[in-house]
Design an enzyme around this catalytic site. Structure first.
Site, mmCIF file in Angstrom:
data_model
loop_
_atom_site.group_PDB
_atom_site.id
_atom_site.type_symbol
_atom_site.label_atom_id
_atom_site.label_comp_id
_atom_site.label_asym_id
_atom_site.label_seq_id
_atom_site.Cartn_x
_atom_site.Cartn_y
_atom_site.Cartn_z
ATOM 1 N N THR A 76 0.862 -1.167 0.000
ATOM 2 C CA THR A 76 0.000 0.000 0.000
ATOM 3 C C THR A 76 0.904 1.223 0.000
ATOM 4 O O THR A 76 1.880 1.286 0.766
ATOM 5 C CB THR A 76 -1.023 -0.008 1.162
ATOM 6 O OG1 THR A 76 -1.847 1.157 1.036
ATOM 7 C CG2 THR A 76 -0.378 -0.032 2.529
ATOM 8 N N GLU A 77 0.638 2.173 -0.905
ATOM 9 C CA GLU A 77 1.628 3.209 -1.191
ATOM 10 C C GLU A 77 1.818 4.192 -0.054
ATOM 11 O O GLU A 77 2.759 4.977 -0.070
ATOM 12 C CB GLU A 77 1.296 3.926 -2.502
ATOM 13 C CG GLU A 77 -0.001 4.714 -2.534
ATOM 14 C CD GLU A 77 -1.159 3.887 -3.085
ATOM 15 O OE1 GLU A 77 -1.110 2.637 -2.991
ATOM 16 O OE2 GLU A 77 -2.116 4.494 -3.604
ATOM 17 N N ASN A 78 0.924 4.171 0.939
ATOM 18 C CA ASN A 78 1.162 5.037 2.094
ATOM 19 C C ASN A 78 2.193 4.437 3.054
ATOM 20 O O ASN A 78 2.447 5.021 4.105
ATOM 21 C CB ASN A 78 -0.144 5.379 2.814
ATOM 22 C CG ASN A 78 -0.927 4.170 3.232
ATOM 23 O OD1 ASN A 78 -1.077 3.226 2.461
ATOM 24 N ND2 ASN A 78 -1.421 4.162 4.455
#
Lengths: 216, 234
Positions: A46-48
Site C-alpha cells: 500500500t503506497e502510504n
C-alpha cells in the site's frame, strides 16, 4: 453471463502469479484482495508505506495509524514492513512491484490511462499516487466496467480525459471481456456472456480477435 | 545543527513561525497528523503561509481552519479533494488559495531531494500529462522523463511515536509516511511524540529519523496516537 464486481475481482486474482508483490488501487481493484488464494504467497503493497497488508481491520483491530491508501483501517500480516513515502514510491517507480491494478475512466487501445480527473470545469482536482502507480509497476492492469453508466465506451482509440500516464496499461479486465492493450493495439483475450463482434460493436473498435473466442 | 530541544507544550515546540513561511505538515489521512502542532500554528497567528502536505485539511481540523481563515496563500499537495475538505473546496472555488497539485510520489521525492541537497531529479511519473506541462523533459535509457525540483521548507511539523533524548525518532505503522523526508527538508523540524526515552532507549539499529534532523520535541498524550493500540505499544 457478464461478470459481477466480485467475479471480475476473482478473474483478476487468477492471473496474479504466486509470490507476486501487488498494489491494488482504491475502489474496484480493492476487491481483488478478497480472492487471492491462501498460501499463494502474494504480498500486498500500500503506497502510504507498507508491504504485507492484511484484510480490513474489525473491532479492536482498528488503529488510526494503520490504514491503507484509501484511508481504511487495515491489519498487518506476519512479515509486514513499514517504510516512508519516498521509499514506498521508489519501490513502485523502481519496478519492484510486479502488478498494479487500477480503476479507470478511460483506457486507450495503446495503453494510455485516464483515471484521475473527469475534466469537469469546477471540479476540485486530486491525483494522489495515481500517476506514480501507473508508470511504476512491471505490469499495470486496469479493472473497470467496459462501458460508463451512460453507455459510453471506456476503452477508446484515444483518451479524451486528462491523462494519468502514456502507454502504461498492458491489460484491461472488465465485466464483458479481458483485453490486452499496448503498442500493437487492442487484442481480445476472453469474453463473458457476449460474442467478440458484440464487444467490438459496443466499443466501436476493431479488436484483434484470436480464433477460439465465440464468434457470430 | 544544534542539539534537539525538549519542551513541555506544543506552543513552545512550535516557536515563532513568521508570516510567509513555508510549512510542511506530515500525515496521510488520520495517520501521522501532528494535530496539536497544527493547532498551535493556528493559535500562533502566522499568515500568508505556503503549506506542503498530502491533504488540504479534513472537516474542522486546524489545517482546514488555517485555510478557511485565508492564512494559507498556497498549498502543495497530492490529494486536496476529500469528502470532508469543504473549507479547502470553498477557498479554491473562490480563488482564495493557490494549489500546486503534485503526484504523491513526486511530492515525497521532491521533499527528499531537498533534504538530500539535490537540485532535482528526472522521473517518468507524469510524463505526457497535464501535471508535467511546461516542465523540462529528457529521454534517459529510452524512457521519457520529467525534471522535478526540490521542495524546501522553513518549518516541518511532524508526528513520530518515540524520541530519545538525542532526538532520534521512531514511528508507528503507517503513521511514518512523510515524517522522515519532511524532517530532513526543513530548516527547523518540530516533532510531537507519544513517548520520550533516555538516550540509548532506542536501539541505534532501529532509529528511523536520526536526531540531527530534529530541532524540538514535545511529548503529548495525543488521542490519535493511542486509540485502538492496546497491547501494540510497548
Amino acid at each position: 453471463m457478464t461478470l459481477t464486481r466480485q467475479e471480475m475481482a476473482a478473474r483478476v486474482a487468477r492471473d496474479i502469479a504466486p509470490g507476486s508483490y501487488v498494489n491494488l488501487g482504491i475502489g474496484l481493484p480493492t476487491l481483488v484482495g478478497n480472492h487471492l488464494p491462501a498460501g499463494s504467497g502474494i504480498t500486498l503493497h500500500t503506497e502510504n508505506g507498507m508491504l504485507g497488508m492484511g484484510p480490513a481491520a474489525v473491532g479492536d483491530e482498528v488503529d488510526p495509524e494503520l490504514i491503507n491508501a484509501g484511508k481504511v483501517p487495515v491489519t498487518d500480516l506476519p512479515g509486514a514492513a513499514y517504510f516512508h513515502q519516498a521509499d514506498s514510491f521508489a519501490m513502485m517507480r523502481g519496478g519492484h512491484i510486479d502488478v498494479c491494478v487500477l480503476g479507470a475512466f478511460q483506457v486507450s487501445v495503446h495503453g494510455d490511462l485516464a483515471n484521475w480527473s473527469t475534466g469537469a470545469p469546477n471540479a476540485i482536482p486530486a491525483v494522489g499516487g495515481a500517476m506514480d502507480l501507473a508508470v511504476g509497476a512491471r505490469d499495470t492492469w486496469v479493472m473497470m466496467t467496459l462501458l460508463a453508466k451512460d453507455g459510453t465506451p471506456k476503452l477508446v482509440e484515444e483518451c479524451t480525459l486528462p491523462l494519468t500516464g502514456l502507454g502504461c496499461v498492458s491489460r484491461v479486465y472488465s465485466d464483458l471481456a479481458v483485453i490486452d492493450v499496448g503498442p500493437h493495439g487492442a487484442r481480445l483475450l476472453e469474453t463473458f456472456g457476449t460474442m467478440a463482434s458484440q464487444v467490438e460493436d459496443l466499443l466501436g473498435l476493431a479488436l484483434t480477435t484470436p480464433a477460439g473466442l465465440p464468434q457470430p | 545543527m544544534t542539539r534537539t530541544r525538549f519542551v513541555d507544550t506544543a506552543v513552545e515546540a512550535l516557536g515563532v513561525v513568521p508570516d510567509g513561511a513555508t510549512v510542511m505538515i506530515g500525515g496521510f489521512g488520520p495517520a501521522g497528523q501532528p494535530v496539536e502542532l497544527v493547532a498551535a500554528l493556528l493559535a500562533q497567528g502566522a499568515t500568508d503561509l505556503v503549506v506542503v502536505s498530502n491533504n488540504a485539511g479534513n472537516g474542522e481540523d486546524a489545517l482546514a481552519h488555517l485555510i478557511a481563515l485565508g492564512r494559507v496563500r498556497r498549498i502543495m499537495c497530492s490529494f486536496p479533494r476529500q469528502a470532508d475538505s469543504w473549507h479547502f473546496d470553498a477557498a479554491y472555488r473562490a480563488g482564495r488559495i493557490e494549489l500546486e497539485l503534485v503526484p504523491q510520489g513526486n511530492l515525497a521525492e521532491r521533499i527528499r531531494a531537498a533534504g538530500a541537497g539535490l537540485g532535482g531529479f528526472f522521473t517518468p511519473t507524469g510524463y505526457g500529462t497535464p501535471l508535467a506541462e511546461g516542465k523540462e523533459t529528457r529521454v534517459i535509457g529510452g524512457v521519457p522523463m520529467v525534471l522535478e525540483t526540490p521542495i524546501h521548507a522553513d518549518v516541518a511539523l511532524i508526528k513520530a511515536h518515540r524520541a530519545d533524548r538525542a532526538g532520534n525518532l521512531t514511528y508507528r505503522r503507517t503513521a511514518r509516511n512523510f515524517g522522515p523526508v519532511m524532517a530532513a527538508a526543513a530548516r527547523r523540524t518540530v516533532v510531537q511524540v507519544a513517548e520520550v526515552v533516555p538516550a540509548g532507549g532506542i536501539d541505534p539499529e532501529t532509529v528511523v529519523t536520526p536526531g540531527i534532523y530534529v530541532d524540538s520535541v514535545v511529548r503529548l498524550d495525543s488521542a490519535t496516537t493511542i486509540a485502538g493500540t492496546k497491547g501494540a505499544v510497548s
